[in-house]
Design an enzyme around this catalytic site. Structure first.
Site, PDB file in Angstrom:
ATOM      1  CD1 TRP A 339      -2.953   1.510   0.878  1.00  0.00           C
ATOM      2  CD2 TRP A 339      -1.372   2.410   2.180  1.00  0.00           C
ATOM      3  NE1 TRP A 339      -3.386   2.758   1.265  1.00  0.00           N
ATOM      4  CE2 TRP A 339      -2.430   3.334   2.069  1.00  0.00           C
ATOM      5  CE3 TRP A 339      -0.264   2.757   2.962  1.00  0.00           C
ATOM      6  CZ2 TRP A 339      -2.424   4.568   2.700  1.00  0.00           C
ATOM      7  CZ3 TRP A 339      -0.250   3.992   3.592  1.00  0.00           C
ATOM      8  CH2 TRP A 339      -1.315   4.879   3.461  1.00  0.00           C
ATOM      9  CG  HIS A 340       3.510   2.290   3.202  1.00  0.00           C
ATOM     10  ND1 HIS A 340       2.894   1.277   3.890  1.00  0.00           N
ATOM     11  CD2 HIS A 340       3.553   3.354   4.043  1.00  0.00           C
ATOM     12  CE1 HIS A 340       2.580   1.705   5.100  1.00  0.00           C
ATOM     13  NE2 HIS A 340       2.959   2.961   5.224  1.00  0.00           N
ATOM     14  N   GLY A 341       3.657   1.785  -1.497  1.00  0.00           N
ATOM     15  CA  GLY A 341       4.233   2.155  -2.783  1.00  0.00           C
ATOM     16  C   GLY A 341       4.609   0.951  -3.618  1.00  0.00           C
TER      17      GLY A 341
END
Length: 495
Positions: A339-341
């Site tokens: 989700w962060h990248g």
């Protein structure tokens, strides 16, 4: 006159080189204009909804240009889908509509955030030669996507009835304090506040002021200063720095990312309190945690609780045996990292936290079986040891989170463990003494007990209202004296 009009027009339009932020000069004018207009509609619930929605959409336009259309599109889709889900009596139709909502929301997120990542994988596997699309990531898309999903899923679960007015939902989704970087707010917590009479207590004003001051200080004075003057140099090329510098840079980054994100969250919560809305806290002194499980109850609370309620528990949680529980923890944290990248470093970071959480669950089970009485002294030692171990475990994982590649991360670790060179301390301190003292200040403030914050808020309640303007003006003046020449973009803006 033409020049002034041109400058005014340029200031009002989106500038990709200067997006609006809470710590930007333009935001002061934006917020002042909002408060002025608010005086004319504060007694009208519908007027407040329209005012806040229009200002929020303009705020988002100033942050990311025409991508503001994605927020409106997402609101249209999920407002209608949630109502069709709620009023449908066919379970198959409800399931199909929910699936469609999830596909649409995640599809938009994946298209903008992960397309080039998977194109790179296909090219690496020699399954084709695809050209990267080099898409710009819309600011805040990860946050409002999760809010959309939680709303539709909660309606599907019959946890609450969907709103009847589209503007209420658009207002919830676009509410500017939390739009770009969270916290991820649940509709069940926010929407019931919309039709309540406007009522701001002295506690709301003082608490809001405290959070805005604390957030500005953490973001601009501590985080930006440490990052610009030290951390970025080391992480840009760790091979040029001895292990001592690399280790201190890791400690510095731990404070940078905390003060950056929690500072912005504090400002969002404080601003919301001033205009009559309460947003749940997003951080609770996470580096005071004595276990990795406790850390994830204190760090990015809105994301942690979202992953728990909408991913970990639906996967089975701890209801299907210990082995399945560990697998569910690992999957949840891997997805949380993703989700962060779109980067293998983030996935690896999530995987390490998944393993750590599984190991911590095993430790707690073992301690529960032992059930041996311990003395207060040993309990204190254990608590301190747990805090130190957890902090260094989190710092170890931050290396992979921050490093631009696995190679840089391993270089950082190589320097720390095999080329420490502690004899360079005197020269290091001479060159970075101010940075080190700012780091120490950040950690001292972080470990101040919560009751001290409560006393500070109560103290502000006794001050006359005019003094708030004086305090904020003084703080802004002080920040101008110490802030970096170029504004530092918030770290979580990229997620």
């Amino acid at each position: 006159m033409n020049i002034d009009l041109h400058k005014l027009t340029a200031a009002l339009l989106y500038n990709p080189q200067d997006p609006i932020l809470f710590n930007s000069g333009f935001f002061l004018y934006f917020f002042a204009a909002l408060l002025l207009c608010y005086q004319f509609v504060h007694r009208s619930p519908r007027g407040r909804v329209w005012l806040f929605t229009l200002f929020s959409l303009y705020f988002f336009y100033k942050a990311c240009g025409y991508y503001v259309g994605l927020v409106i599109l997402a609101a249209i889709v999920d407002f209608n889908l949630s109502r069709w889900i709620y009023y449908s009596e066919s379970r198959a139709k409800r399931n199909a509509l929910l699936t469609f909502s999830i596909v649409v929301n995640l599809g938009l997120l994946f298209y903008f955030k992960y397309t080039d990542f998977f194109i790179g994988i296909l090219n690496d596997l020699e399954l084709g030669h695809f050209r990267p699309l080099k898409l710009l990531l819309p600011i805040g898309i990860s946050f409002y996507t999760f809010e959309n999903l939680s709303y539709t899923i909660d309606v599907y679960r019959r946890h609450f009835k969907p709103v009847d007015r589209f503007m209420d939902y658009l207002f919830f989704l676009s509410f500017f304090p939390k739009l770009m970087m969270g916290p991820i707010v649940r509709a069940a917590d926010f929407i019931p506040q919309i039709d309540k009479p406007y009522h701001v207590t002295s506690e709301d004003i003082s608490k809001g002021l405290y959070l805005i001051i604390a957030g500005l200080f953490k973001k601009v004075v501590i985080s930006d200063y440490i990052y610009v003057n030290f951390v970025q140099y080391v992480f840009d090329d760790p091979s040029k720095h001895v292990g001592l510098e690399c280790l201190m840079a890791v400690y510095g980054y731990a404070m940078v990312i905390y003060c950056d994100f929690s500072g912005y969250s504090d400002m969002a919560i404080g601003i919301a309190r001033w205009i009559g809305f309460k947003i749940p806290p997003n951080f609770d002194s996470p580096y005071q945690s004595s276990s990795i499980t406790e850390f994830w109850r204190r760090w990015h609370i809105s994301l942690s609780s979202w992953l728990k309620d909408y991913l970990y528990i639906p996967l089975g949680g701890n209801r299907k045996g210990k082995t399945r529980q560990y697998i569910n923890l690992m999957l949840t944290m891997l997805i949380g990292g993703f989700w962060h990248g779109a980067n293998w470093n983030f996935i690896f970071w999530g995987g390490m936290h998944g393993l750590a959480l599984a190991a911590d669950k095993k430790r707690m089970e073992w301690e529960k079986r032992r059930q041996r009485p311990v003395s207060p002294a040993w309990r204190t030692v254990k608590k301190i040891g747990g805090i130190l171990f957890t902090f260094h475990l989190v710092c170890f994982c931050w290396i992979f989170f921050k490093a631009s590649s696995f190679s840089d991360a391993w270089t950082m670790l190589h320097q720390i463990f095999l080329n420490f060179d502690g004899g360079t301390w005197s020269a290091f301190y001479a060159g970075y003494s101010t940075v080190l003292w700012v780091m120490l200040l950040g950690y001292v403030l972080h470990f101040i007990p919560a009751r001290t914050e409560e006393r500070a808020v109560r103290g502000l309640q006794w001050l006359p209202s005019w003094s708030y303007v004086f305090i904020l003006t003084g703080l802004i003046w002080a920040i101008i004296q110490v802030k970096t020449a170029q504004p530092v973009m918030p770290i979580y803006l990229q997620f």
